[in-house]
Design a protein around this motif. Structure first.
Motif, PDB file in Angstrom:
ATOM      1  N   UNK A 261       0.833  -1.211   0.000  1.00  0.00           N
ATOM      2  CA  UNK A 261       0.000   0.000   0.000  1.00  0.00           C
ATOM      3  C   UNK A 261       0.863   1.255   0.000  1.00  0.00           C
ATOM      4  N   UNK A 262       1.996   1.218   0.678  1.00  0.00           N
ATOM      5  CA  UNK A 262       2.900   2.373   0.658  1.00  0.00           C
ATOM      6  C   UNK A 262       3.420   2.615  -0.753  1.00  0.00           C
ATOM      7  N   UNK A 263       3.825   1.543  -1.430  1.00  0.00           N
ATOM      8  CA  UNK A 263       4.316   1.675  -2.806  1.00  0.00           C
ATOM      9  C   UNK A 263       3.225   2.222  -3.716  1.00  0.00           C
ATOM     10  N   UNK A 264       2.012   1.703  -3.595  1.00  0.00           N
ATOM     11  CA  UNK A 264       0.911   2.184  -4.427  1.00  0.00           C
ATOM     12  C   UNK A 264       0.611   3.653  -4.156  1.00  0.00           C
ATOM     13  N   UNK A 265       0.694   4.074  -2.904  1.00  0.00           N
ATOM     14  CA  UNK A 265       0.454   5.472  -2.558  1.00  0.00           C
ATOM     15  C   UNK A 265       1.506   6.374  -3.193  1.00  0.00           C
ATOM     16  N   UNK A 266       2.776   5.977  -3.094  1.00  0.00           N
ATOM     17  CA  UNK A 266       3.851   6.785  -3.672  1.00  0.00           C
ATOM     18  C   UNK A 266       3.684   6.950  -5.183  1.00  0.00           C
ATOM     19  N   UNK A 267       3.238   5.893  -5.838  1.00  0.00           N
ATOM     20  CA  UNK A 267       3.071   5.949  -7.293  1.00  0.00           C
ATOM     21  C   UNK A 267       1.801   6.722  -7.669  1.00  0.00           C
ATOM     22  N   UNK A 268       0.690   6.343  -7.057  1.00  0.00           N
ATOM     23  CA  UNK A 268      -0.593   6.912  -7.464  1.00  0.00           C
ATOM     24  C   UNK A 268      -0.734   8.383  -7.104  1.00  0.00           C
ATOM     25  N   UNK A 269      -0.071   8.819  -6.048  1.00  0.00           N
ATOM     26  CA  UNK A 269      -0.114  10.233  -5.689  1.00  0.00           C
ATOM     27  C   UNK A 269       1.001  11.032  -6.358  1.00  0.00           C
ATOM     28  N   UNK A 270       1.715  10.368  -7.238  1.00  0.00           N
ATOM     29  CA  UNK A 270       2.765  11.003  -8.036  1.00  0.00           C
ATOM     30  C   UNK A 270       3.847  11.660  -7.171  1.00  0.00           C
ATOM     31  N   UNK A 271       4.144  11.002  -6.049  1.00  0.00           N
ATOM     32  CA  UNK A 271       5.237  11.484  -5.194  1.00  0.00           C
ATOM     33  C   UNK A 271       6.590  11.099  -5.778  1.00  0.00           C
ATOM     34  N   UNK A 272       6.578  10.164  -6.712  1.00  0.00           N
ATOM     35  CA  UNK A 272       7.781   9.773  -7.442  1.00  0.00           C
ATOM     36  C   UNK A 272       7.463   9.800  -8.932  1.00  0.00           C
ATOM     37  N   UNK A 273       8.461  10.134  -9.723  1.00  0.00           N
ATOM     38  CA  UNK A 273       8.295  10.135 -11.167  1.00  0.00           C
ATOM     39  C   UNK A 273       9.262   9.185 -11.828  1.00  0.00           C
TER      40      UNK A 273
END
Length: 346
Positions: A261-273
């Motif tokens: 869930x942490x990984x999905x949050x980082x990706x889906x909220x565009x905290x990483x590109x």
């Protein structure tokens, strides 16, 4: 209950750790220095070319603060820790249970029940809140439900039962990761995941998963050592020199609700590109230094989230949940609990 302490992550190459009174001094190559009180720490994790004095390593060991060394890409190298805590009777009980095929199968079954149920909850929540194009998440949810039923089927030969349970988990994992991409709400090939790839990760999603799993394993290992269990001797994961098998066992319950869930949050909220990753000549994908810091901050923040423990009915931060599970496993191995209650995320 144990108080949640912080973990010090040292990510700047060329940094050096030394003892300054009751604090760790982190000195960078440019001369900048930071003091961190040891009382506030439960662990130190150093990435890449980071050095440490024997005095700070010894003092950390005395104070129960573990020091882990990882490569710049997050691969585990070594860990410095003090004497094993707890009493020998608990560890002897652990070894007897691990050597008893029937008891090992029982603990393995409960660990996997927690893992599969938590994976199903993650999938179910995403289906509830978002579209399921192609129905991949529905297929994964059904597969996980079938796997949970298969766990409860009576086994035959106790010696072969753990292998049967591993097979059930392996089949379910294939469906789960086949559908993982459906939970990523970013378009394009940059965030495409084609199953689980490890050593090395071959896409950005797997790179993030591996990095967070490494951090989680480090924390879970510390929780097991705190209660006096031997992290090397597990039930689901076979013994192997240098492998923290019991830590990997306990991590299974937290992969989906915490790490995935942490990984999905980082990706889906565009905290990483896409540019936060580097792709090597062999296709191996790694995080940049700045991206690592983003993940570490998010990891620590997630550990502070509060939820109610399903068995203890206590409100705890997420970072204390693996400490609670380690204590419950110790109670079961000592005979205080008839069965090990897995962590079930609601």
């Amino acid at each position: 209950m144990k108080r949640l302490l912080n973990t010090l992550y040292v990510t700047t190459p060329g940094s050096y750790l030394s003892k300054e009174g009751e604090a760790i001094e982190v000195r960078r190559e440019d001369g900048a220095r930071t003091l961190v009180p040891l009382l506030a720490l439960e662990g130190v994790v150093a990435f890449g070319a980071v050095g440490a004095s024997p005095y700070i390593l010894g003092h950390c060991a005395e104070q129960g603060v573990s020091v882990g060394f990882l490569t710049g890409n997050g691969r585990f190298l070594a860990r410095v820790e003090g004497p094993v805590s707890g009493n020998v009777l608990l560890r002897r009980a652990q070894y007897r249970a691990a050597d008893d095929p029937k008891r090992a199968a029982t603990v393995t079954r409960n660990l996997l029940a927690g893992k599969l149920a938590n994976q199903r909850t993650v999938v179910r929540r995403h289906r509830r809140d978002h579209d399921d194009p192609g129905g991949a998440l529905g297929v994964a949810e059904d597969a996980l439900s079938r796997a949970l039923t298969q766990l409860d089927r009576p086994g035959g030969d106790p010696v072969a039962e753990v292998d049967r349970l591993r097979g059930v988990e392996g089949d379910a994992a294939a469906f789960y990761f086949a559908a993982f991409g459906a939970m990523i709400r970013r378009d394009g090939e940059d965030w495409r995941i084609r199953g689980r790839s490890r050593r090395p990760p071959l896409d950005r999603v797997n790179c993030l998963l591996s990095f967070v799993y490494t951090l989680l394993t480090h924390d879970v290992r510390g929780a097991l050592e705190t209660v006096g269990l031997d992290p090397q001797v597990g039930f689901l994961h076979a013994d192997r020199p240098g492998r923290p098998s019991l830590a990997l066992d306990l991590v299974e319950e937290f992969r989906a609700p915490f790490a995935d869930r942490l990984v999905l949050t980082l990706i889906n909220r565009q905290e990483l590109g896409p540019d936060d990753f580097e792709i090597g000549e062999t296709g191996a994908v790694t995080l940049t230094g700045d991206a690592r810091k983003v993940v570490l901050v998010a990891y620590q923040k997630r550990k502070k989230e509060e939820l109610t423990h399903p068995f203890l009915n206590e409100k705890l931060s997420f970072g204390l949940m693996w400490h609670a599970q380690a204590r419950l496993l110790a109670r079961h191995l000592r005979g205080d609990l008839d069965a090990y209650p897995p962590f079930l995320w609601k």
